[in-house]
Design a protein around this motif. Structure first.
Motif, mmCIF file in Angstrom:
data_model
loop_
_atom_site.group_PDB
_atom_site.id
_atom_site.type_symbol
_atom_site.label_atom_id
_atom_site.label_comp_id
_atom_site.label_asym_id
_atom_site.label_seq_id
_atom_site.Cartn_x
_atom_site.Cartn_y
_atom_site.Cartn_z
ATOM 1 N N THR A 1 11.641 25.834 -47.043
ATOM 2 C CA THR A 1 11.171 26.951 -46.211
ATOM 3 C C THR A 1 9.948 26.495 -45.412
ATOM 4 O O THR A 1 9.369 25.440 -45.698
ATOM 5 C CB THR A 1 10.818 28.163 -47.087
ATOM 6 N N PRO A 2 9.515 27.271 -44.408
ATOM 7 C CA PRO A 2 8.379 26.846 -43.585
ATOM 8 C C PRO A 2 7.124 26.574 -44.410
ATOM 9 O O PRO A 2 6.757 27.350 -45.297
ATOM 10 C CB PRO A 2 8.179 28.038 -42.637
ATOM 11 N N SER B 1 3.232 26.350 -44.304
ATOM 12 C CA SER B 1 2.084 26.799 -43.518
ATOM 13 C C SER B 1 0.809 26.212 -44.098
ATOM 14 O O SER B 1 0.598 26.242 -45.314
ATOM 15 C CB SER B 1 2.001 28.326 -43.514
ATOM 16 N N ASP C 1 8.455 23.565 -39.995
ATOM 17 C CA ASP C 1 9.777 23.994 -40.447
ATOM 18 C C ASP C 1 10.725 22.801 -40.435
ATOM 19 O O ASP C 1 10.500 21.819 -39.726
ATOM 20 C CB ASP C 1 10.318 25.105 -39.538
ATOM 21 N N GLY D 1 5.694 27.258 -48.662
ATOM 22 C CA GLY D 1 6.678 26.193 -48.504
ATOM 23 C C GLY D 1 6.739 25.174 -49.614
ATOM 24 O O GLY D 1 7.529 24.224 -49.533
#
Length: 368
Positions: free
Chosen positions: A79-80, A82, A28, A70
């Motif tokens: 955004t995160p 992953s 993040d 992301g």
């Protein structure tokens, strides 16, 4: 489990076990607009994957990364992010005997003491395979740093008592041990071959150098740049010591020999004439190269007979089976590089709020 997250703004959380379904990470705080693809990540994972030469575990894994979130149209979205790498070649049966005893030099006993339970298959969460997640996250940090003109380069400085005597950056990729000195690499290979014949292992030192880091990054108390680098590197399994700059040799120096004299160039730029401090003063970068070293212990999984105890409290002798690296240093080079990059990326983002002028520039308030 606490302790699986690292960083303040540029923050990662790793998950997975050595013999579970896979290993992954959620990152993040990555700024939007950074060009990023799975190929960008894969090039770093390929540097640490097993089975590439006779000095690494024979476990065969492609370590192919998948980005699950992301990114959009080749860029980060803010955004995160992953990512996951699926495990493909687990031989869990090789570790079935370990359930009944504690391996010397491993986290078996301490993990059991803390949780009353442990995943004995290859060390579970304590396995070096967890570093896949760190490398995947670090690849993003390295991509961000490169956009700022900052480079991070790690290599093997020594293996056992064999230390590099010269430096040729092109040589690092030419030998299995990632040493910038061909002669030292040949001597170290001989040392490792002898250790393997004796069912033994060897330790060593990884050195990492950061070029073009601007002055003023880091904080003066608990979030010192060197303190965070030390924590990041010691968090890598098998690391037992960290040095910044001249490291422990400063203990035998004097103030006059250890101090780095400042100098103003003709163009007005400020430089240091030496770099004993390793690029960090008072916990803050000083604009010169950042130099850090991580000392790795010998791989604890050795095939020779060792003394230990079983879970019934009995003294026993064991011979560890399974596929293990006779040395972790060579594969750990990219891990050191990535952990260093993660600290620097986070520190740069945190440092943006240190001056009111910076806030005004970001929000263009001085133009309204």
């Amino acid at each position: 489990m606490a302790g699986s997250s690292f960083g303040t703004i540029f923050r990662l959380t790793t998950w997975g076990e050595s013999h579970g379904k896979g290993v992954g990470v959620v990152v993040d705080g990555v700024p939007a607009g950074l060009s990023l693809s799975e190929e960008d990540i894969q090039v770093y994972l390929d540097r640490r994957k097993p089975g590439q030469n006779r000095f690494t575990t024979k476990r065969k894994e492609s370590d192919t990364v998948q980005i699950l979130s992301g990114t959009f149209e080749g860029k980060t979205t803010g955004t995160p992010i992953s990512m996951v790498v699926w495990n493909e070649d687990q031989h869990s049966k090789d570790y079935s005997d370990i359930a009944s005893y504690y391996r010397p030099g491993h986290a078996d006993y301490t993990f059991d003491a803390k949780y009353g339970f442990r995943d004995y298959r290859g060390g579970g969460r304590s396995s070096g395979r967890e570093t896949i997640a760190r490398v995947a996250a670090g690849a993003i940090a390295l991509k961000m740093l490169s956009e700022l003109g900052i480079t991070v380069s790690a290599y093997t400085r020594s293996i056992g008592d064999v230390e590099i005597q010269s430096f040729d950056a092109a040589e690092i990729a030419n030998n299995a041990l990632n040493m910038p000195d061909a002669e030292a690499a040949e001597k170290a290979s001989g040392l490792l071959t002898k250790a393997m014949a004796e069912k033994n292992s060897v330790g060593g030192v990884v050195e990492c150098v950061v070029h073009h880091m601007p002055a003023g990054v880091g904080d003066p108390v608990f979030e010192k740049l060197d303190a965070n680098l030390a924590k990041a590197l010691v968090s890598i399994g098998a690391v037992k010591g960290v040095e910044i700059g001249d490291g422990f040799s400063v203990c035998t120096a004097t103030g006059l020999t250890n101090n780095d004299a400042f100098h103003v160039n003709a163009d007005g730029s400020i430089v240091k004439l030496t770099n004993h401090a390793g690029g960090i003063l008072g916990g803050i970068s000083d604009g010169s190269d950042i130099v850090v070293r991580a000392g790795f212990k010998p791989t604890p999984s050795v095939a020779a007979s060792q003394q230990t105890i079983n879970k019934d409290g009995e003294n026993i002798a064991i011979e560890i089976k399974g596929r293990h690296d006779p040395i972790v240093v060579a594969r750990a080079v990219v891990v050191v590089e990535c952990m260093t990059a993660l600290v620097l990326a986070d520190a740069l983002l945190v440092g943006m709020s240190a001056k009111l002028d910076n806030v005004k520039k970001v929000w263009a308030l001085d133009e309204k």
